[in-house]
Scaffold this active site. Sequence first.
Site, mmCIF file in Angstrom:
data_model
loop_
_atom_site.group_PDB
_atom_site.id
_atom_site.type_symbol
_atom_site.label_atom_id
_atom_site.label_comp_id
_atom_site.label_asym_id
_atom_site.label_seq_id
_atom_site.Cartn_x
_atom_site.Cartn_y
_atom_site.Cartn_z
ATOM 1 N N LYS A 71 0.869 -1.171 0.000
ATOM 2 C CA LYS A 71 0.000 0.000 0.000
ATOM 3 C C LYS A 71 0.905 1.220 0.000
ATOM 4 O O LYS A 71 1.879 1.281 0.766
ATOM 5 C CB LYS A 71 -0.920 0.032 1.226
ATOM 6 N N GLU A 72 0.572 2.162 -0.889
ATOM 7 C CA GLU A 72 1.348 3.382 -1.015
ATOM 8 C C GLU A 72 0.450 4.575 -0.752
ATOM 9 O O GLU A 72 -0.716 4.569 -1.145
ATOM 10 C CB GLU A 72 1.906 3.539 -2.438
ATOM 11 N N LYS A 84 6.024 14.145 -7.778
ATOM 12 C CA LYS A 84 5.060 13.297 -7.072
ATOM 13 C C LYS A 84 5.843 12.293 -6.239
ATOM 14 O O LYS A 84 6.788 11.672 -6.739
ATOM 15 C CB LYS A 84 4.168 12.561 -8.068
#
Length: 157
Positions: A71-72, A84
């Site tokens: 999960k990021e 980003k």
Amino acid sequence: MEFGAVSDEMEVKAPAAEAWKVYSTLQLAKLVVEMRPDLVEKFEVVEGDGGVGTILKLSFPASTPVFTYSKEKFTVVDEEKRVKEAEVIEGGYLNLGFTLFRVRFEIIEKDEITCITKTTIEYEVKEESAANASFVSTQTFVEIMNAVATYLTTKQL
């Protein structure tokens, strides 16, 4: 703790603004799943709309030797600087003793029709897991940049 950073960059025959449209949005994840399912099999938006605070769950193919998912969380989406950043908040490298695994994409304008895409990985790993630092590589992210470059150059034809 062991700290480190690695980076790589490539020149792309596309305007920086066009490249940023892909990198700054969820289109990046969609494109990777579509063009390179060997890198990321699927992604789910856990929370958010693609801006800062968005959390994605990335699922990796069974052929990925080290982990099955991560999960990021998007921590930076800077429209002005075209930067980003995402940090792994669950799974992935955290399961290998890393306390930080951050990926940054930067889009640098070279001229009106050319840009440089750059990726940087910053990490911290616990001393007892320091050997796992050898797993850190820009290779996957260079392959992602290649896929985006292919998309950008072919969509303009």
